[in-house]
Structures are given as structure tokens and as C-alpha cells.
Write an enzyme that holds these catalytic residues in place. Structure first.
Site, PDB file in Angstrom:
ATOM      1  N   ASN A  64      -9.580   0.553  -6.136  1.00  0.00           N
ATOM      2  CA  ASN A  64      -9.246  -0.804  -6.542  1.00  0.00           C
ATOM      3  C   ASN A  64      -8.610  -0.779  -7.919  1.00  0.00           C
ATOM      4  OD1 ASN A  64     -10.503  -1.755  -4.210  1.00  0.00           O
ATOM      5  ND2 ASN A  64     -12.465  -1.972  -5.234  1.00  0.00           N
ATOM      6  N   TYR A  79     -12.997   8.190 -10.149  1.00  0.00           N
ATOM      7  CA  TYR A  79     -13.109   7.055 -11.070  1.00  0.00           C
ATOM      8  C   TYR A  79     -12.464   7.410 -12.405  1.00  0.00           C
ATOM      9  CZ  TYR A  79     -16.525   5.076  -7.865  1.00  0.00           C
ATOM     10  OH  TYR A  79     -17.134   4.559  -6.760  1.00  0.00           O
ATOM     11  N   HIS A 134      -6.524  10.215   3.014  1.00  0.00           N
ATOM     12  CA  HIS A 134      -6.860  11.589   2.637  1.00  0.00           C
ATOM     13  C   HIS A 134      -8.345  11.608   2.282  1.00  0.00           C
ATOM     14  CE1 HIS A 134      -6.423  15.579   0.869  1.00  0.00           C
ATOM     15  NE2 HIS A 134      -7.103  15.149  -0.169  1.00  0.00           N
ATOM     16  N   ILE A 141      -6.243   5.407   0.390  1.00  0.00           N
ATOM     17  CA  ILE A 141      -5.479   6.652   0.467  1.00  0.00           C
ATOM     18  C   ILE A 141      -5.905   7.381   1.735  1.00  0.00           C
ATOM     19  CG2 ILE A 141      -4.913   8.816  -0.681  1.00  0.00           C
ATOM     20  CD1 ILE A 141      -5.673   7.396  -3.344  1.00  0.00           C
ATOM     21  N   ARG A 197       1.602  -6.521   7.718  1.00  0.00           N
ATOM     22  CA  ARG A 197       1.209  -7.833   8.255  1.00  0.00           C
ATOM     23  C   ARG A 197       0.683  -8.719   7.139  1.00  0.00           C
ATOM     24  NH1 ARG A 197      -4.263  -8.212   8.224  1.00  0.00           N
ATOM     25  NH2 ARG A 197      -5.428  -6.255   8.254  1.00  0.00           N
ATOM     26  N   PHE A 245     -11.190 -12.549   9.557  1.00  0.00           N
ATOM     27  CA  PHE A 245     -11.672 -11.959  10.806  1.00  0.00           C
ATOM     28  C   PHE A 245     -12.998 -12.585  11.193  1.00  0.00           C
ATOM     29  CE2 PHE A 245      -8.795  -8.939   8.929  1.00  0.00           C
ATOM     30  CZ  PHE A 245      -8.015  -8.554  10.004  1.00  0.00           C
ATOM     31  N   GLU A 252      -6.181  -3.368  -3.323  1.00  0.00           N
ATOM     32  CA  GLU A 252      -7.008  -2.238  -2.904  1.00  0.00           C
ATOM     33  C   GLU A 252      -6.142  -1.212  -2.199  1.00  0.00           C
ATOM     34  OE1 GLU A 252      -9.971  -3.958  -0.406  1.00  0.00           O
ATOM     35  OE2 GLU A 252     -10.984  -4.949  -2.066  1.00  0.00           O
ATOM     36  N   THR A 282     -11.182   4.360  -0.953  1.00  0.00           N
ATOM     37  CA  THR A 282     -10.471   3.166  -1.395  1.00  0.00           C
ATOM     38  C   THR A 282     -10.524   3.093  -2.909  1.00  0.00           C
ATOM     39  OG1 THR A 282     -11.023   2.011   0.642  1.00  0.00           O
ATOM     40  CG2 THR A 282     -10.398   0.657  -1.230  1.00  0.00           C
ATOM     41  N   LYS A 315      -5.279 -11.945   6.655  1.00  0.00           N
ATOM     42  CA  LYS A 315      -5.929 -12.908   7.539  1.00  0.00           C
ATOM     43  C   LYS A 315      -7.437 -12.704   7.512  1.00  0.00           C
ATOM     44  CE  LYS A 315      -5.216 -10.091  11.688  1.00  0.00           C
ATOM     45  NZ  LYS A 315      -4.641 -10.037  13.025  1.00  0.00           N
TER      46      LYS A 315
END
Length: 128
Positions: free
Chosen positions: A3, A65, A58, A56, A78, A83, A53, A1, A81
Site C-alpha cells: 500500500n 516494509y 511474485h 505484485i 475494470r 461485492f 494498493e 500487497t 465495484k
């Protein structure tokens, strides 16, 4: 991930709804990969600042970085929301990834993987 920095997030158009999107991403001048993008407040983690965020789809051999991340958003999955549990969040993320994979295999989305946007001359930066 990956950001995006606060500065980049603040430069996103304010009229983009929060939620989960899919598209294409490239790190540096590397290959273009499928991605899922979350734009929002991440209510499960009680974030007080909007974040963007990029997940990817892969596995990279090493961290990236400080590299330039280029993305093209091609569709919406979507709304954002909250959780009830971490397991429910993880399950939703997996469903989002599978939906992104299906959508990005469609010809109208697949053609964007080859867009010139991802093949800029060495050293050229667009939009920071």
C-alpha cells in the site's frame, strides 16, 4: 500487497479513474515483476480514504516494509465495484491477476519491463 502512504496517494493525479490497473513493479533495486493495482475506495471494506494498493505477482521471501516501490501502470482492467461476498471479491481478484498476466505478456507491455525507470542509479529517488 503493498500500500502506498496517504501522502503518495494524495499526490496521484486526481483525474485517474478509480479501478483496477496492471503494469510493472519493482521493490528497491530488485527485479521487475508483473502487478495489479487498485486505485479507489475499496467499497467492500468500506474505506473512507482513497487508497492505492499494489499486488505484485511474485512471492517474496521476506517483507519489504520501508522499501521504495516503483511502478509503471500500462493498462486498465475494470472499474472499481462492490461485492456481495468475500468469495466474490477473491474470485474477481484472481480474474484480474490472470488478465494482467495475459496483457503484460503482449510485446507492447513486455518492453516496458526493461525501461530505464526501473534501473536508476543507486540512491536516486524520483517523485518521492
Amino acid at each position: 500487497t503493498a500500500n502506498f502512504s496517504e501522502q503518495v496517494v494524495e499526490s496521484f493525479p486526481s483525474d485517474i479513474p478509480t479501478g483496477i490497473y496492471y503494469g510493472w513493479a519493482s521493490v528497491g533495486n530488485g527485479d521487475v515483476h508483473k502487478m495489479v493495482l487498485s486505485i479507489g475506495w475499496n467499497p467492500f471494506y468500506k474505506n473512507i480514504k482513497k487508497s492505492v494498493e499494489t499486488h505484485i505477482i511474485h512471492t517474496f521471501k521476506e517483507d519489504f516494509y520501508g522499501e521504495i516501490l516503483s511502478i509503471v501502470i500500462t493498462g486498465y482492467i475494470r472499474p472499481e465495484k462492490n461485492f456481495d461476498s468475500l468469495d466474490a471479491l477473491i474470485s474477481a481478484i484472481q480474474e484480474d491477476i490472470e488478465e494482467a498476466k495475459r496483457q503484460l505478456d503482449l510485446p507492447e507491455h513486455l518492453k516496458l519491463k526493461e525501461d530505464n525507470f526501473f534501473h536508476l542509479p543507486e540512491g536516486k529517488i524520483v517523485n518521492n
